[in-house]
Write an enzyme that holds these catalytic residues in place. Structure first.
Site: not given
Ligand code: PGA
Length: 249
Positions: A8-10, A209, A93, A169, A230, A91, A163
């Site tokens: 997931n590049w966000k 993470s 976010e 993150g 991520g 997700h 998650e």
């Molecule tokens: P992260 O994000 O690996 O940067 O913690 C994971 C995600 O949001 O899918």
């Protein structure tokens, strides 16, 4: 069942050139690896520029209508037509910054399924909910409401991503033991909603993470069937290492 590793590049990177580069570098390496289905979810604006061969394309979200007067909406049909097979929904976010509720997520998920996309439904508790002992209730609620009116036939195309919000993150990953507990809880919920056979076949992923040092333990000890990655997915070498480590399990 093949492992499902999702990048997931966000909201990265900021130029098309960088996106193409990142995709191509990752694809070159993934080509040499067998045994995992590796999905890349770039921002919408880059989807049409990606040329997947060994990689699979996914989107980070979609709207709940196919088309119409919905300014800025990106429909499931549009992403499907751009070659996406998967779509991440719910997700944390999206839940936090865009206020996606369980009801909205359910609307998106049902339309995505109708368009033959494979949704990855993300669930997870906040730190505060965890500290108050509410993890089970939150997960149950997100799954039951997120999967409302999803049939036995359709659920086979859904994967669930656990998650925990506090682990995303943060560099503070969830322990494999804790992930295992939630994995079993999700299977129990799915068993009750559908049946044991469906629950046994459901793909559950862990995200939060994840790096190349922890990847293997989640597959081996938490017994999940895949990972959501991520920030580490923006570094091709590290991401490819995550895929390789996962397959060692
Ligand atoms: P992260 O994000 O690996 O940067 O913690 C994971 C995600 O949001 O899918």
């Amino acid at each position: 069942m093949k492992l499902l590793i999702v990048a997931n590049w966000k909201c990265h990177p900021v130029t098309e050139k960088e996106a193409k580069n990142l995709f191509n570098l990752t694809q070159q390496e993934i080509k040499k690896i067998k045994g995992a289905e590796v999905v890349i979810c770039p921002p919408f604006v880059y989807l049409s520029q990606m040329k997947p061969s060994s990689l699979v394309l996914g989107a980070q979200d979609c709207f709940w209508e196919k088309k119409g007067a919905y300014t800025s909406g990106i429909s499931p049909l549009m992403i499907k037509n751009l070659g996406c097979q998967y779509v991440i929904l719910g997700h944390s976010e999206r839940r936090k910054y865009f206020k996606d509720s369980n009801r909205i997520i359910n609307k998106k998920l049902r339309v995505a399924l109708k368009e033959k996309l494979k949704p990855i439904l993300c669930v997870g508790e906040t730190k505060d909910q965890k500290d108050k002992g509410k993890t089970q209730k939150v997960i149950r609620d997100q799954i039951e409401r997120g999967l409302k009116k999803v049939s036995k036939n359709q659920i086979k195309n859904v994967a669930i991503g656990y998650e925990p919000r506090w682990a995303i993150g943060s560099g503070e990953p969830c322990s494999p033991e804790e992930v295992r507990v939630v994995d079993l809880l999700i299977r129990k919920i799915i068993s009750k909603l559908y049946n044991r056979n469906i629950s046994n076949k459901l793909r559950i992923l862990y995200g939060g993470s994840v790096n190349s040092q922890s990847a293997q333990t989640y597959i081996q000890e938490a017994k999940v069937q895949g990972l959501l990655v991520g920030s580490a997915s923006l570094k091709p070498k590290e991401f490819v290492k995550i895929v390789k480590e996962s397959l060692k399990s």
